[in-house]
Design an enzyme around this catalytic site. Structure first.
Site, PDB file in Angstrom:
ATOM      1  N   ARG A 124       0.654  -0.933   0.110  1.00  0.00           N
ATOM      2  CA  ARG A 124      -0.064   0.075  -0.181  1.00  0.00           C
ATOM      3  C   ARG A 124       0.905   0.927   0.049  1.00  0.00           C
ATOM      4  O   ARG A 124       0.432   2.206  -0.404  1.00  0.00           O
ATOM      5  CB  ARG A 124      -0.852  -0.140   1.073  1.00  0.00           C
ATOM      6  CG  ARG A 124      -1.945  -1.150   0.995  1.00  0.00           C
ATOM      7  CD  ARG A 124      -2.017  -0.937   2.484  1.00  0.00           C
ATOM      8  NE  ARG A 124      -3.469   0.458   2.950  1.00  0.00           N
ATOM      9  CZ  ARG A 124      -4.810   0.525   2.907  1.00  0.00           C
ATOM     10  NH1 ARG A 124      -5.017  -0.444   1.995  1.00  0.00           N
ATOM     11  NH2 ARG A 124      -5.099   1.863   2.819  1.00  0.00           N
TER      12      ARG A 124
ATOM     13  N   ARG B 203      10.218   6.092  -2.547  1.00  0.00           N
ATOM     14  CA  ARG B 203      10.369   6.816  -3.753  1.00  0.00           C
ATOM     15  C   ARG B 203      12.356   7.385  -3.267  1.00  0.00           C
ATOM     16  O   ARG B 203      12.203   7.790  -2.152  1.00  0.00           O
ATOM     17  CB  ARG B 203       9.348   8.346  -3.784  1.00  0.00           C
ATOM     18  CG  ARG B 203       8.388   7.587  -4.087  1.00  0.00           C
ATOM     19  CD  ARG B 203       7.040   8.811  -4.727  1.00  0.00           C
ATOM     20  NE  ARG B 203       5.726   8.200  -4.648  1.00  0.00           N
ATOM     21  CZ  ARG B 203       5.185   8.810  -4.305  1.00  0.00           C
ATOM     22  NH1 ARG B 203       5.270   9.457  -2.902  1.00  0.00           N
ATOM     23  NH2 ARG B 203       3.939   8.641  -3.903  1.00  0.00           N
TER      24      ARG B 203
ATOM     25  N   ARG C 240      -8.918  -5.463  14.623  1.00  0.00           N
ATOM     26  CA  ARG C 240      -8.238  -4.558  15.426  1.00  0.00           C
ATOM     27  C   ARG C 240      -9.562  -3.042  15.165  1.00  0.00           C
ATOM     28  O   ARG C 240     -10.431  -3.348  13.920  1.00  0.00           O
ATOM     29  CB  ARG C 240      -6.954  -3.942  14.289  1.00  0.00           C
ATOM     30  CG  ARG C 240      -6.007  -5.051  14.306  1.00  0.00           C
ATOM     31  CD  ARG C 240      -5.911  -5.580  15.357  1.00  0.00           C
ATOM     32  NE  ARG C 240      -4.415  -4.991  16.520  1.00  0.00           N
ATOM     33  CZ  ARG C 240      -3.926  -4.672  17.545  1.00  0.00           C
ATOM     34  NH1 ARG C 240      -4.652  -6.281  17.733  1.00  0.00           N
ATOM     35  NH2 ARG C 240      -3.704  -4.254  17.648  1.00  0.00           N
TER      36      ARG C 240
ATOM     37  N   ARG D 168      -0.451   7.193  15.430  1.00  0.00           N
ATOM     38  CA  ARG D 168      -0.935   8.197  14.383  1.00  0.00           C
ATOM     39  C   ARG D 168      -2.049   9.463  15.398  1.00  0.00           C
ATOM     40  O   ARG D 168      -2.841   8.912  16.000  1.00  0.00           O
ATOM     41  CB  ARG D 168      -1.082   8.475  13.305  1.00  0.00           C
ATOM     42  CG  ARG D 168      -3.056   7.257  12.922  1.00  0.00           C
ATOM     43  CD  ARG D 168      -2.842   7.207  11.178  1.00  0.00           C
ATOM     44  NE  ARG D 168      -4.238   6.283  11.116  1.00  0.00           N
ATOM     45  CZ  ARG D 168      -4.038   6.210  10.122  1.00  0.00           C
ATOM     46  NH1 ARG D 168      -3.314   6.111   8.727  1.00  0.00           N
ATOM     47  NH2 ARG D 168      -5.647   5.418   9.747  1.00  0.00           N
TER      48      ARG D 168
ATOM     49  N   GLU E 124      -4.592   8.077  17.742  1.00  0.00           N
ATOM     50  CA  GLU E 124      -5.512   6.781  17.758  1.00  0.00           C
ATOM     51  C   GLU E 124      -4.422   5.478  18.444  1.00  0.00           C
ATOM     52  O   GLU E 124      -2.952   5.174  17.621  1.00  0.00           O
ATOM     53  CB  GLU E 124      -5.438   6.796  16.202  1.00  0.00           C
ATOM     54  CG  GLU E 124      -5.892   5.218  15.503  1.00  0.00           C
ATOM     55  CD  GLU E 124      -6.013   5.569  14.110  1.00  0.00           C
ATOM     56  OE1 GLU E 124      -6.087   7.152  13.097  1.00  0.00           O
ATOM     57  OE2 GLU E 124      -5.350   4.774  12.274  1.00  0.00           O
TER      58      GLU E 124
ATOM     59  N   TYR F  55      -8.939  -6.096   3.287  1.00  0.00           N
ATOM     60  CA  TYR F  55      -9.053  -4.293   3.696  1.00  0.00           C
ATOM     61  C   TYR F  55      -8.677  -3.957   2.288  1.00  0.00           C
ATOM     62  O   TYR F  55      -7.840  -3.684   1.908  1.00  0.00           O
ATOM     63  CB  TYR F  55      -7.329  -4.665   4.023  1.00  0.00           C
ATOM     64  CG  TYR F  55      -6.435  -3.479   4.674  1.00  0.00           C
ATOM     65  CD1 TYR F  55      -6.748  -2.167   4.797  1.00  0.00           C
ATOM     66  CD2 TYR F  55      -5.354  -3.326   4.505  1.00  0.00           C
ATOM     67  CE1 TYR F  55      -6.258  -0.934   5.017  1.00  0.00           C
ATOM     68  CE2 TYR F  55      -4.663  -2.170   5.670  1.00  0.00           C
ATOM     69  CZ  TYR F  55      -4.848  -1.239   5.437  1.00  0.00           C
ATOM     70  OH  TYR F  55      -4.160  -0.376   6.385  1.00  0.00           O
TER      71      TYR F  55
ATOM     72  N   ASP G 155      -9.855  -0.606  -0.094  1.00  0.00           N
ATOM     73  CA  ASP G 155     -10.059   1.302   0.079  1.00  0.00           C
ATOM     74  C   ASP G 155     -11.450   1.375  -0.623  1.00  0.00           C
ATOM     75  O   ASP G 155     -12.213   0.866  -1.009  1.00  0.00           O
ATOM     76  CB  ASP G 155      -8.915   2.067  -0.843  1.00  0.00           C
ATOM     77  CG  ASP G 155      -7.742   1.318   0.172  1.00  0.00           C
ATOM     78  OD1 ASP G 155      -7.482   1.460   1.588  1.00  0.00           O
ATOM     79  OD2 ASP G 155      -6.591   1.541  -0.509  1.00  0.00           O
TER      80      ASP G 155
END
Ligand code: UDP
Length: 386
Positions: free
Chosen positions: A180, A184, A256, A286, A307, A355, A357
């Protein structure tokens, strides 16, 4: 709404008002079916639900950050029919070992972390020299990370975060989770590598509210559904938890859940929408500062969510499906049971235990609606408004 309409064709039930259920309801209603939607919560929108904080005016992503990003031009266009999307580029930072870095790992984070000033080519060679690669393709998240970036970056940014996020060793998780995130060798710090990215101006709940605003759709909030619900309909689309449909008869699929510790500050709390905390000794993963998801708005005060993931108990909200070995066996049992359910189709993150998106969820719901409409021999009886 179509409550008083005496319907003479097929009755469609949809369970769950997240993106899967909402898109399906809309598509079938528009094709002329009467759709009844059951949502167990007191609001639509699923975990994408957004609401304005009455004190600060900030649009809050109540169940955690949701950024719409996709390569699927049709899905992007479809979502854009129901909301005005504002351009938004997700840029995440990470506080690790007492310093702040750019995420996802890019040339800036590499040079920051190693105290270097490498060019893209030099950085590629530098990281390749640290990568640990076996003869076979990486079998799990840890092997994937080590083969991509080597141990130093893995341990600083991924090991602790992943352990906290999933509650298990990264070596027991699928490599796909890490796919995911890009690695770079440029200064591009856009968290996503998709063509289209944005945030609906008035939130996801308003967007889905417009999807459901159709005379053939009847929405029931606070409405619990179960396997018996299917008997009331000719066809049921179930987007709730797969195991819940079967009353957890073979056990519970693991998830979770997330705890959000909400706090407000004057002005700007952290200067960005999401700050990750990969250090293992910090319990949260986060901190989200919601007003930065709407840079076109101005607010004096700010709402932040700290979180913390944990195991999802019976009374908790399921967020992330944990697809470990035990879950896979149980999932296969439920999938066999699901395949034998004549008039129920299972869809979405909870319904298929994946999972997903938002864009993939919409794509699959559109495809499911089309497949259903293609397969129907009886013409629908209602003529829906577009
Ligand atoms: N991840 C990590 N460190 C980070 C961000 C992500 O180790 O700073 C790993 C972690 O295992 C996480 C996965 O990458 O579950 C996917 O991250 P993403 O940001 O896509 O997660 P989401 O926003 O869906 O929770």
């Amino acid at each position: 709404m179509a409550k008083d309409f005496v319907y003479q064709g097929q009755r469609i039930g949809v369970v769950g008002a997240g993106f899967s259920g909402t898109v399906l309801a809309r598509e079938l209603a528009q094709a002329g079916y009467l759709v009844t939607l059951h949502e167990s919560r007191s609001h639509i929108g699923g975990n994408c639900h957004t609401e304005r904080c009455p004190q600060t005016g900030v649009m809050v992503h109540v169940y955690g950050p949701h950024i719409f990003h996709t390569n699927d031009a049709e899905v992007w266009g479809y979502a854009g029919r129901f909301a005005r999307f504002r351009p938004y580029c997700h840029r995440v930072k990470a506080t690790a070992q007492g310093r702040v870095f750019s995420m996802p790992i890019n040339l800036h984070s590499i040079n920051q972390f190693f105290g270097t000033s490498l060019s893209p080519k030099e950085a590629q060679q530098f990281i390749a020299a640290q990568a640990i690669r076996g003869d076979e393709a990486p079998q799990n998240l840890e092997e994937q990370a080590l083969s991509l970036m080597g141990p130093a970056l893995y341990e600083a940014f991924f090991k602790g975060y992943t352990q906290k996020q999933w509650g298990c060793a990264p070596s027991s998780l699928p490599a796909s989770i890490l796919q995911r995130l890009p690695l770079r060798f440029s200064y591009d710090d856009n968290y996503f590598f998709h063509r289209f990215q944005g945030i609906p101006e008035d939130g996801y709940t308003a967007l889905m509210g417009r999807m459901l605003d159709h005379p053939n759709i009847d929405v029931h909030l606070d409405s619990l559904a179960n396997r018996d619900t299917a008997r009331r309909y000719d066809h049921l689309f179930w987007t709730g938890p797969l195991d819940a449909y079967f009353a957890h008869s073979h056990g519970r699929l693991g998830y979770r859940t997330l705890d959000f510790d909400r706090f407000e500050v004057e002005g700007d709390g952290q200067g960005c929408a999401v700050m990750n905390y990969p250090d293992a000794q910090i319990p949260h993963t986060r901190v989200t500062e919601h007003k930065h998801f709407a840079p076109w708005e101005t607010h004096d005060r700010s709402v932040l969510y700290r979180e913390t993931p944990r195991y999802c108990g019976v009374a908790d909200i399921p967020y992330y499906p944990v697809r470990l070995t035990t879950e896979k066996a149980l999932l296969s049992t439920y999938e066999h049971l699901a395949a034998a359910e004549g008039n129920t189709r299972f869809l979405g993150r909870l319904g298929t235990y994946r999972y997903l998106d938002m864009d993939v969820t919409i794509r699959e719901a559109l495809d499911a609606a089309r497949a259903f409409l293609r397969g129907q021999s009886l013409a629908p009886q209602l003529s829906g408004a577009a």
